[in-house]
Write a protein that holds these residues in place. Structure first.
Motif, PDB file in Angstrom:
ATOM      1  N   ASP A 119       0.827  -1.204   0.000  1.00 34.01           N
ATOM      2  CA  ASP A 119       0.000   0.000   0.000  1.00 34.01           C
ATOM      3  C   ASP A 119       0.860   1.253   0.000  1.00 34.01           C
ATOM      4  OD1 ASP A 119      -2.229  -1.567  -0.032  1.00 34.01           O
ATOM      5  OD2 ASP A 119      -2.725  -1.295   2.096  1.00 34.01           O
ATOM      6  N   GLU A 120       1.939   1.233   0.767  1.00 34.94           N
ATOM      7  CA  GLU A 120       2.809   2.408   0.820  1.00 34.94           C
ATOM      8  C   GLU A 120       3.548   2.600  -0.507  1.00 34.94           C
ATOM      9  OE1 GLU A 120       6.521   4.369   3.365  1.00 34.94           O
ATOM     10  OE2 GLU A 120       5.508   2.568   4.111  1.00 34.94           O
ATOM     11  N   GLN A 123       1.109   4.139  -2.943  1.00 36.75           N
ATOM     12  CA  GLN A 123       0.811   5.512  -2.542  1.00 36.75           C
ATOM     13  C   GLN A 123       1.939   6.437  -3.004  1.00 36.75           C
ATOM     14  OE1 GLN A 123       0.148   6.078   1.664  1.00 36.75           O
ATOM     15  NE2 GLN A 123       0.213   8.302   1.508  1.00 36.75           N
TER      16      GLN A 123
END
Length: 486
Positions: A119-120, A123
């Motif tokens: 997810d990071e 992002q």
């Protein structure tokens, strides 16, 4: 340059302290060091502009700090280089750093090798693409990007790892003004937000000065100025102009007068017309090869005895139109008329007789292992005489006659590409970003060549973001979305 295979599992943070002590570097195949006994340090959190003339050693210093010398770049190093945190480097040629087929995967490469959570990673991918102004979907093929867009993509990849030492080699050199301003703000904001130590190399230094804490100037691999931006402009302008540095507010240099015998073609250049020109480029994607329309109905003309500049934002179609005029790309619709047979249908030797093409990436045209042989290569194949020594002196490459073309700086390679493509005196001269990476002296030599060829009757066209070169043009063609709009 981004980290690979370390699997740290954590994001590296904290500004780096970096130092070179007694540093020297001799590229493979060169007899003498290009830098010798250099002592230079960068304090944690500083924003430093590293300036100097073409070939002064700026890119070598960045590569040393990035840990590239001796492995990715062969040669012999002396002295020591110490960096206290992870570094990320934007290379002068952004295509050299490409590793992925899509822009999303390209930006994700560094964070993935830091073993960040998925997810990071994504992002950061979307944030960094937005920061540098690439508004494409993450699945966009990297092979569908222009040179300027590749530059922004490479910057996004560097920013995504949030390095403690941010190294940027000509980050705005191939960008239009609006995009360059956006990228510059992106770099400054990222440096201030993360506290990263930042070292920027740029020839057009004026826009960077308000953002810097310090200016360091190199000349022949040695520090000749190390001061604040305000003191730099107040105290060093005459000396810097003499060294070829583009000082803010100074008038453009006068183009060098080039011997007409070096540029006069056997026959005048052709009048070439692009009529409703369409060019579809095949690009790689996750779904296989797909077609991308780079030119969509462009109509314009080139005339003998004129210098025409193609201008417009990155990705507008400038390089594609220039390559189509050169016969490097065949139209998928419309036509280029004015030469029989058309350039795109000629064998390479017959094409070289009529036209000289300098690509945006100069390395793509090199064929020989020494600078001297590269300059003479095409002319020799065509049975034409060429004053190699005189041409090398003109472009300030005479001291590099025995060097390997692939071991030159970016600016030196670009000047060599001009000579290699044009020394045989073709009637059509087509140059893609010929002044990128040039100091004032070498800019005057490159533009002097283009103007002399025009005055000798050649048909001359350039794709460029260089306002100084555009002002010397007889005709300016604005491109947007693959069309000539003015």
């Amino acid at each position: 340059m981004r980290p690979g295979g370390e699997g740290s599992g954590t994001t590296r943070t904290g500004a780096a302290h970096a130092e070179l002590r007694g540093f020297g570097w001799r590229p493979l195949g060169r007899r003498e060091e290009v830098i010798s006994g250099l002592d230079l340090s960068f304090s944690a959190g500083q924003f430093v502009l590293l300036a100097g003339g073409s070939g002064a050693g700026k890119s070598t210093v960045l590569r040393a700090l990035a840990g590239l010398l001796g492995e990715a770049v062969p040669g012999e190093q002396t002295g020591t280089v110490e960096v206290s945190a992870a570094s990320g480097m934007l290379l002068q040629n952004p295509a050299d750093s490409l590793v992925a087929a899509t822009i999303g995967r390209e930006v994700a490469f560094g964070p993935e090798n830091l073993a960040l959570p998925r997810d990071e990673i994504w992002q950061r991918v979307h944030e960094c693409l937005s920061q540098v102004g690439l508004a494409y979907d993450a699945s966009r093929s990297t092979s569908a990007l222009s040179g300027g867009e590749l530059q922004r993509l490479a910057l996004a990849g560097v920013l995504a790892i949030r390095p403690g030492l941010l190294l940027l080699d000509e980050p705005t050199s191939m960008l239009d003004d609006d995009t360059a301003d956006q990228v510059r703000r992106c770099v400054v904001d990222a440096a201030r937000a993360t506290g990263a130590t930042t070292v920027v190399v740029e020839h057009r230094i004026g826009p960077w000065l308000p953002h810097c804490d310090r200016v360091v100037v190199l000349e022949r691999g040695q520090v000749v100025a190390d001061t604040t931006p305000s003191a730099f402009t107040a105290e060093h302008t005459p000396r810097m102009l003499n060294a070829g540095v583009w000082m803010p507010g100074a008038p453009d240099p006068t183009p060098v007068a080039v011997d007409p015998g070096w540029v006069t073609p056997d026959r005048p250049g052709s009048a070439l017309q692009a009529e409703s020109l369409q060019v579809d480029l095949s690009v790689r994607s996750l779904q296989g090869n797909v077609s991308h329309r780079a030119l969509d109905g462009a109509t314009t003309a080139l005339q003998p005895g004129e210098l025409t500049s193609f201008v417009g934002p990155s990705g507008a179609g400038k390089s594609t139109l220039l390559a189509a005029f050169a016969g490097m790309l065949r139209p998928s619709g419309g036509a280029i008329t004015g030469a029989e047979p058309p350039f795109a249908r000629r064998r390479s030797k017959d094409l070289a007789v009529a036209a000289g093409f300098v690509p945006q990436n100069p390395e793509h045209g090199f064929l020989r292992t020494t600078v001297r042989d590269e300059v003479a290569c095409t002319a020799t194949q065509l049975g034409r005489s060429v004053d190699v020594d005189g041409l090398l002196a003109l472009m300030r490459l005479d001291h590099l006659a025995g060097a390997n073309p692939f071991q030159l700086s970016g600016g030196e390679q670009r000047r060599l590409a001009v000579l290699a493509a044009l020394a045989h005196r073709p009637g059509v001269v087509l140059l893609d970003e010929p002044t990128v990476g040039q100091d004032r002296h070498t800019w005057a030599a490159v533009t002097g060549w283009a103007l002399a060829a025009r005055d000798a009757g050649a048909t001359v066209a350039v794709a460029t973001h260089d306002h100084s070169l555009v002002e010397l043009s007889d005709t300016v063609i604005q491109l947007k979305n693959g069309q000539a709009v003015g």
